[in-house]
Design a protein around this motif. Structure first.
Motif, short mmCIF file in Angstrom:
data_model
loop_
_atom_site.label_atom_id
_atom_site.label_comp_id
_atom_site.label_asym_id
_atom_site.label_seq_id
_atom_site.Cartn_x
_atom_site.Cartn_y
_atom_site.Cartn_z
N LEU A 66 0.63 -1.15 -0.06
CA LEU A 66 -0.48 0.38 -0.10
C LEU A 66 0.62 1.08 -0.04
CD1 LEU A 66 -3.02 0.44 -0.16
CD2 LEU A 66 -2.81 0.53 2.06
N GLY A 67 1.78 1.38 0.95
CA GLY A 67 3.10 2.45 1.11
C GLY A 67 3.51 2.70 -0.87
N LEU A 68 4.17 1.48 -1.39
CA LEU A 68 4.58 1.37 -2.66
C LEU A 68 3.41 2.36 -3.59
CD1 LEU A 68 6.83 -1.23 -3.48
CD2 LEU A 68 7.82 0.87 -2.63
N THR A 69 2.33 1.51 -3.52
CA THR A 69 1.06 1.95 -3.95
C THR A 69 0.67 3.51 -3.78
OG1 THR A 69 0.54 0.41 -3.92
CG2 THR A 69 -0.73 1.74 -5.26
N LEU A 70 0.56 4.47 -3.24
CA LEU A 70 -0.13 4.87 -2.49
C LEU A 70 1.09 6.19 -2.49
CD1 LEU A 70 -1.16 5.24 1.12
CD2 LEU A 70 -1.54 6.31 -1.04
N GLY A 71 2.65 6.12 -2.42
CA GLY A 71 4.04 7.10 -2.66
C GLY A 71 3.78 6.70 -4.62
N LEU A 72 3.40 5.86 -5.19
CA LEU A 72 3.37 6.47 -6.43
C LEU A 72 1.85 7.55 -6.93
CD1 LEU A 72 4.38 5.55 -9.65
CD2 LEU A 72 3.36 4.12 -9.80
N LEU A 73 1.33 7.29 -6.72
CA LEU A 73 -0.12 7.97 -6.66
C LEU A 73 0.11 9.08 -6.36
CD1 LEU A 73 -3.14 5.17 -6.17
CD2 LEU A 73 -1.57 5.51 -8.03
N VAL A 74 0.51 9.10 -5.39
CA VAL A 74 1.20 11.17 -4.94
C VAL A 74 1.97 11.29 -5.52
CG1 VAL A 74 1.59 12.13 -2.91
CG2 VAL A 74 0.23 10.39 -2.48
N VAL A 338 9.42 7.54 -10.52
CA VAL A 338 8.95 5.90 -11.37
C VAL A 338 10.64 5.51 -11.64
CG1 VAL A 338 8.48 5.47 -14.07
CG2 VAL A 338 6.74 6.50 -12.33
N ALA A 339 11.23 6.31 -11.56
CA ALA A 339 12.61 5.68 -12.00
C ALA A 339 13.21 4.72 -10.95
CB ALA A 339 13.99 6.84 -12.36
N GLY A 340 12.87 4.79 -9.59
CA GLY A 340 12.98 4.12 -8.79
C GLY A 340 12.82 3.31 -8.64
N LEU A 341 11.45 3.25 -9.22
CA LEU A 341 10.70 1.64 -8.57
C LEU A 341 11.53 0.94 -9.91
CD1 LEU A 341 6.75 3.05 -8.53
CD2 LEU A 341 8.46 1.58 -6.78
N VAL A 342 11.13 1.54 -10.70
CA VAL A 342 11.83 0.72 -12.22
C VAL A 342 13.78 -0.03 -11.76
CG1 VAL A 342 12.61 0.53 -14.16
CG2 VAL A 342 10.80 1.89 -13.86
N ALA A 343 13.86 0.98 -11.18
CA ALA A 343 15.66 0.61 -11.09
C ALA A 343 16.03 -0.27 -9.98
CB ALA A 343 16.48 2.23 -10.94
N GLY A 344 15.17 -0.23 -9.18
CA GLY A 344 15.19 -1.01 -7.70
C GLY A 344 15.50 -2.23 -7.50
#
Ligand SMILES: [Zn+2]
Length: 418
Positions: A66-74, A338-344
């Protein structure tokens, strides 16, 4: 030739440099030990301990995702609608809409909104880690730590925002070049500065007291040919029961840090085994390797932001004229999130291979796979690690090989399969 042309050329060179560096510096051959060894190791772990670790991670999982999703949505809401730009305008208004006020206060406001939205999830997480006895922190201790991290983030973030937008303000066509050099420099600087200036804000570090253990650890470093300035003990017990050790800093700031919890929870032989792993990081210059990868990646990211930021569609969505103006901070946040999620996952993969190399170093240096395996079992049980986590979750997020992978590596080593 236009700045865009030079930016694209520089980006290609940086990415090629990063690719060559990653290919040569990462120990790709350190694949996990055979699955049969892993399953045999899993069999030997107490069933109730495995069940407890799994239920712990099962409870943490919804909040994490939920944290990942909310962080991205915000971030997307702040960056791909005019909300972020409006927020920056509001923050700069009391200061006559000055660009520097918009840059620093607007940037901090945007980040704060993103932090506050995910704060309830951090609170939820804390209730779980307390209930499982991992965290020993009261709410006030937890709150003080949170405030400290906000202040540290605000200082580093504020200086970074001021520096970045000063460059975009005075060099509107070539800011990407200064920005890329600055970002790389910042990564190197933080690598030196964080352990010396920031870590003491959260923990007290004292030299490990004289005694047989300290003597043995320093002798181990000597035998390994790794210059170690000191072995420090961190007072981690004031917030956690978890055990850990790490090596941080470069050159003169390099030190090995052992949690005080380790000295009470683990046997001296196990502390030696963990320290041997940390010496592996020092010997292979893993901090330096990470810093170089981070610096190249940061420089490339700034140029990529510049190139993407000339895309009119994105600018229109964000309601800004240029990616180099403070009102575009929300858009910058969206793109970096977005870049951070992809590079993670790529970073996690590299990290696991580097950790596996340090494990192998520990096995070679101590020649004691039994203690190494006992230590992994101890780490897993005290820290409530899922010994054999779901495959895709491990691939996406894990910075270290799993407990059973590390136990299996010790078994393979003991068999002579090096
Ligand atoms: Zn390590």
């Amino acid at each position: 030739m236009t700045p865009r042309f030079w930016a694209a050329g520089t980006l290609v060179v940086l990415l090629a440099g990063l690719a060559v560096f990653v290919m040569t510096a990462v120990p790709w051959q350190r694949a996990p030990a055979p699955r049969a060894d892993q399953l045999a190791a899993l069999e030997q772990l107490p069933a109730d301990q495995v069940a407890r670790a799994r239920s712990f991670h099962g409870e943490l999982r919804p909040g994490n995702y939920l944290g990942l999703t909310l962080g991205l949505l915000v971030a997307l809401a702040l960056g791909l609608t005019p909300i972020g730009a409006r927020l920056v305008e509001l923050a700069g208004r009391p200061f006559g809409d000055h660009w520097l006020a918009r840059a620093v206060l607007g940037g901090l406001a945007v980040v704060l909104v993103a932090e506050l939205v995910t704060l309830p999830l951090a609170i939820w997480r804390h209730t779980i880690v307390v209930r499982y006895g991992i965290s020993t922190q009261t709410w006030s201790g937890w709150g003080v730590d949170l405030l400290k991290s906000y202040v540290v983030g605000a200082v580093i973030g504020g200086l970074t925002l001021a520096g970045f937008f000063t460059v975009t303000h005075f060099a509107p066509r070539w800011w990407w070049a200064f920005g890329a050099a600055g970002a790389a420099g910042l990564v190197v600087l933080l690598s030196f500065v964080l352990p010396v200036l920031v870590e003491p804000i959260f923990n007290r570090f004292t030299p490990m007291p004289d005694g047989p253990l300290r003597t043995e650890l320093l002798a181990l470093a000597e035998r390994d040919g790794v210059p170690v300035r000191d072995v420090l003990v961190a007072d981690a017990s004031r917030r956690t029961r978890a055990v850990n050790a790490y090596v941080s800093g470069l050159g003169p700031t390099r030190r090995i840090v052992v949690y005080d919890t380790m000295l009470t929870e683990a046997t001296p032989e196990e502390v030696v085994s963990v320290t041997a792993h940390e010496l592996g990081h020092a010997k292979d210059n893993d901090v330096l390797t990470g810093t170089i990868m981070g610096a190249l990646g940061a420089a490339a990211a700034v140029i990529a932001l510049y190139l993407l930021g000339s895309w009119g569609w994105l600018l229109r969505l964000a309601g800004v004229d240029s990616i180099g103006e403070p009102r575009a901070i929300g858009l910058l946040l969206a793109m970096t999130t977005v870049a951070g999620l992809v590079a993670g996952p790529a970073q996690a993969f590299v990290s696991r291979r580097v950790e596996a190399r340090a494990d192998h170093h520990a096995l070679m240096l101590t020649g004691d796979p039994e203690t190494f395996e006992a230590m992994q079992r101890r780490l897993g049980s005290v820290n409530l690690a899922d010994p054999d986590p779901p495959h895709w979750e491990h691939a996406m997020f894990a910075s270290h090989p799993s407990t059973v992978q590390r136990m299996a590596a010790a078994r393979a080593f003991a068999r002579g399969a090096r």
